[in-house]
Scaffold this motif. Structure first.
Motif, PDB file in Angstrom:
ATOM      1  N   UNK A  95      10.458   5.215  -4.469  1.00  0.00           N
ATOM      2  CA  UNK A  95       9.595   3.903  -4.798  1.00  0.00           C
ATOM      3  C   UNK A  95       9.584   3.020  -3.400  1.00  0.00           C
ATOM      4  N   UNK A  96      10.666   3.164  -2.507  1.00  0.00           N
ATOM      5  CA  UNK A  96      10.711   2.639  -1.281  1.00  0.00           C
ATOM      6  C   UNK A  96       9.876   3.240  -0.361  1.00  0.00           C
ATOM      7  N   UNK A  99       6.142   2.521  -0.903  1.00  0.00           N
ATOM      8  CA  UNK A  99       5.794   1.221  -0.641  1.00  0.00           C
ATOM      9  C   UNK A  99       5.386   1.199   0.963  1.00  0.00           C
ATOM     10  N   UNK A 100       5.963   2.186   1.711  1.00  0.00           N
ATOM     11  CA  UNK A 100       5.676   2.306   3.138  1.00  0.00           C
ATOM     12  C   UNK A 100       4.416   3.174   3.420  1.00  0.00           C
ATOM     13  N   UNK A 101       4.401   4.410   2.500  1.00  0.00           N
ATOM     14  CA  UNK A 101       3.645   5.482   2.806  1.00  0.00           C
ATOM     15  C   UNK A 101       3.282   6.092   1.489  1.00  0.00           C
ATOM     16  N   UNK A 102       2.110   5.901   0.956  1.00  0.00           N
ATOM     17  CA  UNK A 102       1.713   6.155  -0.276  1.00  0.00           C
ATOM     18  C   UNK A 102       1.458   7.622  -0.760  1.00  0.00           C
ATOM     19  N   UNK A 103       1.332   8.395   0.382  1.00  0.00           N
ATOM     20  CA  UNK A 103       1.307   9.954   0.263  1.00  0.00           C
ATOM     21  C   UNK A 103       2.386  10.639  -0.406  1.00  0.00           C
ATOM     22  N   UNK A 104       2.171  11.147  -1.476  1.00  0.00           N
ATOM     23  CA  UNK A 104       3.216  12.111  -2.375  1.00  0.00           C
ATOM     24  C   UNK A 104       2.732  13.313  -2.660  1.00  0.00           C
ATOM     25  N   UNK A 125       0.469   4.651  -5.993  1.00  0.00           N
ATOM     26  CA  UNK A 125       0.406   3.057  -6.117  1.00  0.00           C
ATOM     27  C   UNK A 125       1.610   2.815  -7.374  1.00  0.00           C
ATOM     28  N   UNK A 126       2.154   1.617  -7.234  1.00  0.00           N
ATOM     29  CA  UNK A 126       2.960   1.002  -8.258  1.00  0.00           C
ATOM     30  C   UNK A 126       2.358   0.001  -9.136  1.00  0.00           C
ATOM     31  N   UNK A 127       2.361   0.026 -10.692  1.00  0.00           N
ATOM     32  CA  UNK A 127       1.757  -0.605 -11.233  1.00  0.00           C
ATOM     33  C   UNK A 127       2.685  -1.093 -12.431  1.00  0.00           C
ATOM     34  N   UNK A 128       2.883  -2.225 -12.758  1.00  0.00           N
ATOM     35  CA  UNK A 128       3.705  -2.697 -13.693  1.00  0.00           C
ATOM     36  C   UNK A 128       3.542  -2.095 -15.201  1.00  0.00           C
TER      37      UNK A 128
END
Length: 207
Positions: A95-96, A99-104, A125-128
């Protein structure tokens, strides 16, 4: 994928150097798409594990393993998948990086039935949990009754096969024989590789 280059500049440079351009182009043309076709979507929904690759803003990489009940990798639509992040060791490495680089990069492999794999690359992207459940009505229930800390939602940019060559066939072990979801340090593996014990030994010697 008209109008866009499939693969990195480095890939294409090496293809030219090693004379594999024609073979690579055939693979790109025949196997790489920018969405999930119906067979890919079905494959994702029956996976109970995945390998997740991320990198930080400097390109330092991390590979992580995720597992859950089949369907924990949730197909929202043919261009979007999501998976939950539950309480772990608190490091937040993946996740860290996101946060810096969205490529996965996500690699799913069927070790049991078809001996085949699927690569999915995209932007995350992170979603609750509460927010995603409000937007996506058919999300799977929380694992072990515990809400996810956050969901990782991935917009698919590339999807392609991982060939079955060298994929070993495995026999799954019943979860009844595992302490699934335990927080018990020993049951989770404890200091299996002896890192903590080694540091303590070094501290004693140094002291």
């Amino acid at each position: 994928m008209p109008g866009t280059q499939v693969g990195s500049d480095g890939e294409h440079e090496l293809q030219e150097t090693l004379g594999t351009t024609e073979r690579a182009e055939r693979f790109y043309d025949d196997q790489v798409i920018d969405y999930l076709n119906p067979m890919m979507m079905e494959f994702v929904t029956r996976m109970d594990m995945a390998f997740i690759s991320t990198a930080d803003a400097h390109g330092e990489c991390d590979a992580s393993f995720r597992a859950g009940t089949p369907g924990f990798l949730h197909v929202i639509d043919d261009r979007t998948i999501a998976y939950p992040e539950y309480r772990g060791n608190g490091v937040m490495a993946s996740l860290g990086n996101i946060l810096e680089n969205p490529h996965v990069g996500i690699l799913m492999i069927d070790f049991v039935r078809d001996l085949i794999g699927l690569h999915v690359n995209g932007k995350a992207r992170m979603v609750a949990d509460s927010e995603l459940r409000e937007a996506v009505s058919d999300l799977p229930p929380a694992e072990r009754g515990k809400a996810a800390q956050v969901w990782v939602v991935v917009d698919v940019e590339e999807a392609y096969i991982h060939c079955r060559k060298h994929i070993p066939q495995m026999i799954p072990v019943s979860r009844d024989r595992r302490e699934w979801g335990t927080d018990n340090v020993r049951a989770k593996g404890g200091d299996y590789f002896g890192v903590k014990a080694g540091r303590q030994h070094a501290e004693v010697k140094a002291g």
